[in-house]
Design an enzyme around this catalytic site. Structure first.
Site, PDB file in Angstrom:
ATOM      1  N   TYR A 265      17.860 -18.338 -13.963  1.00  0.00           N
ATOM      2  CA  TYR A 265      16.704 -17.602 -13.547  1.00  0.00           C
ATOM      3  C   TYR A 265      16.206 -16.852 -14.656  1.00  0.00           C
ATOM      4  CZ  TYR A 265      14.168 -14.170 -10.967  1.00  0.00           C
ATOM      5  OH  TYR A 265      13.008 -13.142 -10.537  1.00  0.00           O
TER       6      TYR A 265
ATOM      7  N   SER B 140      -2.306 -12.169 -11.772  1.00  0.00           N
ATOM      8  CA  SER B 140      -2.274 -11.495 -12.842  1.00  0.00           C
ATOM      9  C   SER B 140      -2.673 -12.489 -14.167  1.00  0.00           C
ATOM     10  CB  SER B 140      -0.861 -11.044 -12.999  1.00  0.00           C
ATOM     11  OG  SER B 140      -0.612 -10.296 -14.443  1.00  0.00           O
TER      12      SER B 140
ATOM     13  N   ALA C 291       0.732  -1.174   0.140  1.00  0.00           N
ATOM     14  CA  ALA C 291      -0.035  -0.058  -0.163  1.00  0.00           C
ATOM     15  C   ALA C 291       0.858   1.260  -0.240  1.00  0.00           C
ATOM     16  CB  ALA C 291      -0.904   0.239   1.090  1.00  0.00           C
TER      17      ALA C 291
ATOM     18  N   ASP D 239       8.911  -6.810   6.757  1.00  0.00           N
ATOM     19  CA  ASP D 239       9.656  -7.088   5.754  1.00  0.00           C
ATOM     20  C   ASP D 239       9.271  -8.451   5.219  1.00  0.00           C
ATOM     21  OD1 ASP D 239      11.600  -8.085   3.811  1.00  0.00           O
ATOM     22  OD2 ASP D 239      13.248  -7.427   5.207  1.00  0.00           O
ATOM     23  N   LEU D 240       8.642  -8.508   4.177  1.00  0.00           N
ATOM     24  CA  LEU D 240       8.043  -9.927   3.722  1.00  0.00           C
ATOM     25  C   LEU D 240       9.073 -11.100   3.484  1.00  0.00           C
ATOM     26  CD1 LEU D 240       4.966  -8.756   1.762  1.00  0.00           C
ATOM     27  CD2 LEU D 240       4.974  -9.900   4.110  1.00  0.00           C
TER      28      LEU D 240
ATOM     29  N   ILE E 130      -1.326   0.559  -7.061  1.00  0.00           N
ATOM     30  CA  ILE E 130      -2.580   0.097  -7.013  1.00  0.00           C
ATOM     31  C   ILE E 130      -2.807  -0.402  -5.276  1.00  0.00           C
ATOM     32  CG2 ILE E 130      -4.117  -1.851  -7.229  1.00  0.00           C
ATOM     33  CD1 ILE E 130      -2.872  -2.604 -10.013  1.00  0.00           C
TER      34      ILE E 130
END
Length: 308
Positions: free
Chosen positions: A169, A147, A47, A98-99, A51
């Protein structure tokens, strides 16, 4: 072709909304009939910009108490100040997280629980809470932001073990697989919540392809022309936040769980995303990874109680 024309023209679907619908329009419709005594609390991750910030603004404007988990507290404070300039009565709570750190996630959960607040809505959040729903009789809702790019995943190259330790990667492929994982997670958690008879739903949404300012850093006739043409096809930030708000707030989505939405309407997703076996596999491997990080037996959760 029909779907493309419908998107470009913004023709409304069965819900009464379409690709041109804004988050403000959805929230106004959905919350105007809600009793003022029922203040909702929402955790909105991401946030501090884009979006996520628009979702937080719209919810707060309509009286929802918004909790913003943020790594950059200064950015979160700026979002809070911006929201409260528009809506002085808006209630915004900022908590650090902190994810990428399990320890930080634990601290965030403990800090939130210590506030003694109910929890009704989770936007792409890290933890579900069925207790609030059972106590308040207001259905809890979890929204995973996915998505349409999940459709790019090729079954032949899709493997969970490669997701965790790839030999090479590829950013685009990894992003598409992560968005597929968002949907699979929603499907599996929906199944488990239903089995527990929890008054909580979880769904995945595609917000749309939203205009950004990135290309504006490269000035010139060609880039300016391309940006002008592309901007006619892309959504505004408010339009991008509309589907999230619709799934989180609409009376039309009460009881719907394990679904995928786009343009404020239920939509079809990749066949692989509907496979229950793949969803369970993702769930089990994710749990195993988390418990390895916490150095706990797989049958024991972080607080020491057993899990199913």
């Amino acid at each position: 072709m029909k779907a493309t024309l419908k998107y470009l023209t913004g023709i409304a679907g069965p819900s009464g909304y379409g690709s041109k619908t804004t988050a403000d329009e959805v929230a106004q419709d959905c919350l105007s009939c809600m009793p003022t005594s029922h203040q909702l609390t929402a955790i909105v991750t991401g946030a501090t910009s884009g979006i996520g910030a628009e979702t937080a603004r719209v919810l707060a404007k309509r009286g929802v108490r918004v909790v913003i988990p943020a790594r950059d507290l200064r950015k979160a404070e700026k979002v809070k100040e911006s929201i409260q300039r528009e809506s002085p009565e808006a209630e915004i709570v900022i908590l650090e997280i902190d994810l990428s750190s399990f320890a930080s996630i634990q601290r965030f959960c403990s800090e939130f629980l210590s506030l003694g607040l109910p929890l009704h809505i989770l936007i792409d959040a890290v933890r579900e809470n069925g207790e609030t729903a059972s106590q308040s009789c207001i259905q809890g809702r979890i929204v995973n932001v996915s998505s349409v790019i999940h459709n790019w995943v090729d079954r032949k190259h899709f493997c969970f073990s490669k997701l965790l330790s790839p030999k090479s990667y590829n950013g685009t492929r990894s992003y598409a697989q992560s968005k597929l994982a968002n949907i699979l997670h929603a499907k599996e958690l929906a199944r488990q919540l239903k089995a527990r008879k929890a008054n909580v739903t979880i769904n995945a949404v595609h917000p749309g392809i939203v205009k950004t300012g990135i290309i504006r850093d490269y000035r010139g006739f060609i880039t300016d022309s391309l940006y002008f043409m592309a901007s006619k096809l892309l959504k505004s930030t408010s339009q991008g936040a509309a589907t999230t708000c619709y799934v989180a707030l609409s009376p039309q989505t009460v009881g719907l769980s394990g679904k995928y939405f786009a343009d404020c309407n239920e939509s079809r997703c990749l066949a692989l995303a509907n496979e229950e076996a793949e969803a369970r596999k993702l769930w089990k491997q994710t749990r195993a990874l988390i418990h390895r990080r916490f150095l706990l037996p797989v049958g024991q959760n972080v607080k020491g109680s057993s899990t199913n």
